[in-house]
Design a protein around this motif. Structure first.
Motif, PDB file in Angstrom:
ATOM      1  N   VAL A   1       0.855  -1.190   0.000  1.00 15.20           N
ATOM      2  CA  VAL A   1       0.000   0.000   0.000  1.00 15.20           C
ATOM      3  C   VAL A   1       0.885   1.232   0.000  1.00 15.20           C
ATOM      4  CG1 VAL A   1      -1.700   1.297   1.341  1.00 15.20           C
ATOM      5  CG2 VAL A   1      -1.837  -1.193   1.217  1.00 15.20           C
ATOM      6  N   ILE A   2       0.519   2.199  -0.817  1.00 12.58           N
ATOM      7  CA  ILE A   2       1.213   3.477  -0.793  1.00 12.58           C
ATOM      8  C   ILE A   2       0.388   4.397   0.100  1.00 12.58           C
ATOM      9  CG2 ILE A   2       2.066   5.432  -2.135  1.00 12.58           C
ATOM     10  CD1 ILE A   2       2.093   3.606  -4.598  1.00 12.58           C
ATOM     11  N   PRO A   3       0.900   4.669   1.304  1.00  6.16           N
ATOM     12  CA  PRO A   3       0.118   5.496   2.231  1.00  6.16           C
ATOM     13  C   PRO A   3       0.154   6.968   1.834  1.00  6.16           C
ATOM     14  CG  PRO A   3       2.243   4.979   3.195  1.00  6.16           C
ATOM     15  CD  PRO A   3       2.165   4.242   1.872  1.00  6.16           C
ATOM     16  N   ALA A   4      -0.854   7.687   2.292  1.00  6.86           N
ATOM     17  CA  ALA A   4      -0.859   9.135   2.080  1.00  6.86           C
ATOM     18  C   ALA A   4       0.234   9.739   2.957  1.00  6.86           C
ATOM     19  CB  ALA A   4      -2.218   9.717   2.440  1.00  6.86           C
TER      20      ALA A   4
ATOM     21  N   GLY B   1       1.190  14.762   0.357  1.00  7.23           N
ATOM     22  CA  GLY B   1      -0.150  14.595  -0.188  1.00  7.23           C
ATOM     23  C   GLY B   1      -1.196  15.316   0.645  1.00  7.23           C
ATOM     24  N   LYS B   2      -1.022  15.279   1.956  1.00  6.28           N
ATOM     25  CA  LYS B   2      -1.961  15.981   2.833  1.00  6.28           C
ATOM     26  C   LYS B   2      -1.823  17.493   2.677  1.00  6.28           C
ATOM     27  CE  LYS B   2      -2.326  12.180   6.024  1.00  6.28           C
ATOM     28  NZ  LYS B   2      -2.163  11.661   7.356  1.00  6.28           N
TER      29      LYS B   2
ATOM     30  N   THR C   1       4.118  15.747  -5.611  1.00  7.87           N
ATOM     31  CA  THR C   1       3.648  14.570  -4.871  1.00  7.87           C
ATOM     32  C   THR C   1       3.254  13.444  -5.816  1.00  7.87           C
ATOM     33  OG1 THR C   1       1.404  15.474  -4.688  1.00  7.87           O
ATOM     34  CG2 THR C   1       2.917  15.894  -2.844  1.00  7.87           C
ATOM     35  N   GLY C   2       2.788  13.786  -7.004  1.00  4.79           N
ATOM     36  CA  GLY C   2       2.491  12.759  -8.005  1.00  4.79           C
ATOM     37  C   GLY C   2       3.747  12.007  -8.415  1.00  4.79           C
TER      38      GLY C   2
END
Length: 185
Positions: free
Chosen positions: A116-119, A123-124, A163-164
Motif C-alpha cells: 500500500v502506498i500510504p498518504a 499529499g496531505k 507529490t504525483g
C-alpha cells in the motif's frame, strides 16, 4: 455504519448541492457563490473530521477506505471543473490536477498486491492547499483576494505534480523492489 462513514456519505451528498449552488444564476451571483463556498467548506471540513474520528476511535472500515477517497476526488474534481467551466480557473490547471489524481489512483490499484502506498505529508499538504485555493476562488472576491487565490492554486499545482512524482517513485519501488530491499521468503 459509523459516524466517520456518515460524514463521508454527507460529503458525497454535498457535491451535487455544491454544484447547483455554483452554477445557479449563471455562476457569478454573489449570494450563490457564498453558498457554494460554504458547502465546499463544510465538505472539506468533514473530510478532515471523518479521518480523525476513524483513526482515533478505530472506526476504519472497508467502506470508508473505498468511499473516502472517492468523496475527496468528487469534491475537488467537481470544484475544479466547475471553476474552469465558469472561466475562473484555467483549464490546464484542472487537467493537471485531475490527471494526477486519476494517475495516482491507478498506480495504487496497480501495486496494491505488492503493498500500500500510504498518504504522506506532502499529499496531505497538497490537499490542504488545493482546498484553500479552491475556497478562495469560489468566494465572490476581487483584487488582492482573487490574486491570492490564483497564487495558492499555482502552489497547489506544483505540490500536485511533485507529490504525483513521489507516488510514481514509491510505486516503482513496490513494483520492482528497492535495491537490497528484498527479503528472503
Amino acid at each position: 455504519m459509523n459516524i466517520a462513514n456518515v460524514l463521508t456519505i454527507l460529503r458525497i451528498v454535498i457535491v451535487p448541492l455544491f454544484l447547483m449552488a455554483l452554477f445557479t444564476a449563471g455562476g457569478h451571483d454573489t449570494n450563490w457563490r457564498w453558498a457554494a463556498a460554504a458547502l465546499f467548506g463544510i465538505a472539506a471540513i468533514t473530510d478532515r473530521i471523518d479521518g480523525q474520528l476513524a483513526r482515533k476511535y478505530g472506526l476504519v472500515t472497508d467502506f470508508g477506505k473505498l468511499a473516502d477517497p472517492i468523496a475527496d476526488k468528487a469534491l475537488i474534481g467537481a470544484a475544479l471543473v466547475g471553476l474552469s467551466m465558469l472561466g475562473d480557473l484555467p483549464w490546464w490547471m484542472t487537467i493537471v490536477i485531475v490527471a494526477r489524481e486519476l494517475g495516482v489512483t491507478l498506480l495504487r490499484l496497480a501495486v496494491v498486491r505488492r503493498g500500500v502506498i500510504p498518504a504522506g505529508r506532502g499529499g496531505k499538504l497538497k490537499t490542504l492547499v488545493q482546498s484553500v485555493a479552491i475556497a478562495v476562488l469560489l468566494l465572490p472576491l476581487s483584487g488582492g483576494f482573487a490574486t491570492a487565490g490564483m497564487a495558492l492554486m499555482y502552489v497547489a499545482v506544483v505540490l500536485t505534480v511533485v507529490t504525483g512524482l513521489d507516488y510514481v517513485a514509491q510505486a516503482a519501488r513496490l513494483w520492482f523492489g528497492s535495491p537490497g530491499g528484498r527479503r528472503a521468503a
